[in-house]
Structure formats: structure tokens, C-alpha cells
Design a protein around this motif. Sequence first.
Motif, short mmCIF file in Angstrom:
data_model
loop_
_atom_site.label_atom_id
_atom_site.label_comp_id
_atom_site.label_asym_id
_atom_site.label_seq_id
_atom_site.Cartn_x
_atom_site.Cartn_y
_atom_site.Cartn_z
N LEU A 97 -22.47 -9.52 -1.97
CA LEU A 97 -22.86 -10.05 -0.67
C LEU A 97 -24.33 -9.81 -0.36
CD1 LEU A 97 -19.78 -9.21 1.61
CD2 LEU A 97 -20.42 -11.40 0.59
N ARG A 98 -24.89 -8.75 -0.92
CA ARG A 98 -26.31 -8.49 -0.68
C ARG A 98 -27.19 -9.63 -1.21
NH1 ARG A 98 -25.45 -2.79 -1.46
NH2 ARG A 98 -25.77 -3.02 -3.70
N ARG A 99 -26.70 -10.34 -2.21
CA ARG A 99 -27.48 -11.45 -2.76
C ARG A 99 -27.56 -12.62 -1.79
NH1 ARG A 99 -26.02 -14.28 -6.59
NH2 ARG A 99 -23.78 -13.99 -6.60
N PHE A 100 -26.62 -12.67 -0.86
CA PHE A 100 -26.55 -13.80 0.06
C PHE A 100 -27.21 -13.52 1.40
CE2 PHE A 100 -23.02 -14.45 -2.85
CZ PHE A 100 -23.21 -15.76 -3.21
N PHE A 101 -27.11 -12.29 1.88
CA PHE A 101 -27.58 -11.98 3.23
C PHE A 101 -29.02 -11.49 3.18
CE2 PHE A 101 -22.91 -10.66 4.16
CZ PHE A 101 -22.55 -11.99 4.19
N ASP A 102 -29.90 -12.24 3.82
CA ASP A 102 -31.30 -11.83 3.92
C ASP A 102 -31.50 -10.80 5.02
OD1 ASP A 102 -32.27 -13.71 1.91
OD2 ASP A 102 -31.80 -15.26 3.37
N ILE A 103 -30.73 -10.94 6.10
CA ILE A 103 -30.83 -10.04 7.24
C ILE A 103 -29.44 -9.64 7.69
CG2 ILE A 103 -31.67 -9.76 9.62
CD1 ILE A 103 -33.71 -11.96 9.07
N ASP A 104 -29.22 -8.36 7.94
CA ASP A 104 -27.97 -7.86 8.51
C ASP A 104 -28.20 -7.49 9.97
OD1 ASP A 104 -26.00 -7.91 6.48
OD2 ASP A 104 -26.99 -6.24 5.48
N PHE A 105 -27.28 -7.91 10.83
CA PHE A 105 -27.36 -7.55 12.24
C PHE A 105 -25.98 -7.09 12.69
CE2 PHE A 105 -27.20 -8.15 16.80
CZ PHE A 105 -28.46 -7.74 17.22
N HIS A 106 -25.88 -5.87 13.16
CA HIS A 106 -24.60 -5.32 13.62
C HIS A 106 -24.52 -5.44 15.14
CE1 HIS A 106 -23.45 -3.51 9.74
NE2 HIS A 106 -24.74 -3.39 9.57
#
Length: 475
Positions: free
Chosen positions: A249-258
Motif C-alpha cells: 500500500l505504501r507504493r500507492f499512497f503519496d500522503i497519509d491523513f488520519h
Amino acid sequence: METKVRVQPRNIRVRKDDPFRDDGLGREESATILTSIVSSIEGPCVLAIDAPWGEGKSTFINMWTGHLQREDFFVVNFSAWETDFATEPFIALSEELSQDLEQYMTRSAKLAAAMGKVGRAAKAMVKRALPTVVSIGTQGVLDVKPFMEEFSEERMSGYREARKAMREFRDSLEEMATSLAESNEGRPLIVIIDELERCRPTYGVKLLEVAKHLFAVDHIVFVLAVNRLEFEHSIRGLYGSEFDAQGYLRRFFDIDFHLSQPDQGGFIESNLRTTGINGFFDNSDMETRERYPVIKEMILSFFSAYNISLRTTSQSLHRLGLTLASLPDNQRPLGFELVVALILRTVDIGLYHRFLRREATDEQVVESIFGRPGAEAIREKPEGMLFEVILILGMMHLVPGDNYSSLMERYERLLGEPDEDNAQDSERARASKIVEEVKAGSPSLMDGRPSKFGDAVERLELVSRDFIREESEEV
């Protein structure tokens, strides 16, 4: 006329003039932050909004969409769960994109032409690429293995046509996105994909691949609302327990927002109003009405301490509202018994049923309920002691003729033991108060009558004959 109660919670209305007016979770600040983030992005980007299941992601997405539209962003909403009947997510996503953006075609001839080109390129992709070459897999690359197994000019020609179709689609999509941005002060197109973890794992993975590899162009920001932990479980279920789903999944998500933790107290207060529970007690007799503040405090304390999800909280309170609304006017609500049964049922439904079958004692229930992190402090509060009193009385009256309570026995034994160094003063004081209430039949709580815990459970499980209104009552 009988009061009507919704079994399923009503979707929160999003007002165009003020999308967060009915926000009971205090998340408008998160929307402001996210809007600032997407405003500053020019190139392709995939942003993940992460929150546990049942914590209001979809409601937030709907409100944020309204907020974005008020800020003049172009927004496309795509429900992964509602479209996973489709064989190929590319078809569903490109069709939804085309339909939602059609309203902007009148802005300029250039934009209309660009949108038409995207539509034609998408159809060419479906015809020339999807059936032959585009096999999306865990590595996120084109699978050309079938062509290597049977090398032929025909297959190579098909491969070249598919690659050309993909390139033409991306080029036309970027041209359209650029035209949109130019017509809208540089704002990117926001494509929001919701409920990714609820759809079929195979569909969800292919949708991710499509979004990242076919739709990732300048001036488009993909927003994925997802319970990341659950989605990782789905991916491992698809590819094996040892598969590095987190790294994948890290390959797909440029930004994580919780998403921020919700204001659970405000949410409960809101649900007590919308389910009619507040109104029920407001319109009851004086004794019943005076008990409501204690009942509300018990619900607030226990549900907050156990961090019950918003969805489960809403479902439980709707059940309580339905139970109360179903009673004829002359039936007492059994308020304290009902709320204790509801709390136990919500916190641990397996323990709840074992207790009702007398496979778990009241002492075991108390140790389990108050032994969990975050719940220890409730035991010392009045609502914690009330919970134990009702539970003991319930245990003593679940089966006629069998009034044994291991918790009651434990407290009586504690009171009978000498306490020479006063080490147990606090525990003895609690025990004394609980034993006093139970031995008196808890007249301050129960009006001197035997516990009706079993009746409350029947009402909560919607099997009580109390719900059957006589014809004379339906005048």
C-alpha cells in the motif's frame, strides 16, 4: 398516533450553505487542513484518509465534498463498494468520471473537446487494451507473460496497440485535467473513492492499480477513504498471510491523513435526540423522567470508556429507541435494567448471552467489564456501582427460586473480614453501599419491586409481549 422510529440511522443531511452545520464529531478543522493540502498539489497524487470502520469516514467525505464544492473545486465521488459488481474498475471509474464532469462541458469549447477525447480514448482502452494486455497484479505492472509463451507477430501487434491505447488515454486525461485547472484558477480535480475496504478484495486491488497507473496525471488528486488496517487484512487474504500488504500500500499512497478522534460524547447526545430517547423520557411520568440523567450518564460513561465505534453506538441507541417507542403507554420502561442490559450487550454480546444462560456469573461479568483498559475508573463512580447493583439483582432473579449471586457473596465475605490496617477502606465502602442497596431490594432504584432484568432483556431483544398493544389501546 403511534410514534415512528427509524431502525437504521438516518444519513446526516449535508447543507449546501454550511456543510458542517450538523457535524457532531468536530471534524470541520480536518476538512480545512485537507482542503489546504489539495489546493497546493499540482502533480498527480493519491491521498489516503484513514479511520477505523464505523468512525464516520463516509459522513466526513460527504461533508468535505460539500465544503470543496463551496470552494469551487471540481469533485467526483466514486463508491468502490457500490460499483464492485463491475468486472473492470477502469470501466466503472471512467464512466463515473465522464458523467460527473459532463456538467462542466459548457465552460469552454476547449474543455468540451478535451472531455470528448477522454471518452473516445476510454472506449479504445476497453476495446483494445483490457481484453488483451492489461492484467493488473500485485506488482502493479503489465503482465506480458502470455505473449512470451506464444511469441507471434499477431500478439506483439496486439500488445503494441494496447500500449498505444493506454498512452492515448493518459494523454487525453491529462489534457482534460489541465483544461479543468486552467478554467478553475489552477485547482486540481478531486476524485474521491470511498468504502475501498468493503468491496471485493480483487476489485479493490485492481481499482488501486487503475487509479495509480492509468489515472495518475497532473492536476488530478485521488482521495481514498479507507480503513487501512482492514484493507491490509483483505490483501493478505488475497495473496497470503506472509504478503507485505503494508509495503504494497505504501507504493500507492503519496500522503497519509488520519482522521481525528471523534467527539463521542457529542455524538451520543445527538443520537439520544434523533432516536427519540430524550423525548420518551421527557414525556414520561415524574419518577421515570427523574431517572433519565442517571441513565444518560451511564450510556455516556460506558460507551466512551470502551471506545465503542460510532456505527455500533448508533445501532445500539436506535435499538433502545425502538424498544422504548414500542411499549404501550401504560408500560413502565424498566430504565435502569434496560440500560444495563444494553451496555453489556454492546460491550460484549458473547458475554451478555453467556450471562443470560447463566454460563457466566455476575462476578465474572464485572471482572471482564471493569477489567478492560479505560474502564477501571467507572467502577468507582455512581454509575459503576449502579451497574453492579442491577447486575446482582438481575442474577438473583434470572431463574425463579435461584437467587444466588457470586458477586454478592464476595462483597458480603469482604465485609465480614477484619481490616486491621485499613488497606481496603475504599473497596469495603463500595461493597457496603452495593450490599445495602441489593438487600433492600434497591428501593431507591427499583421501587421495592423484584428485579425485572429478564423482562428488560426480552424487550431489548424485541420478543416481549409488552410490545403487543391491545385493541382498546389503539383508539
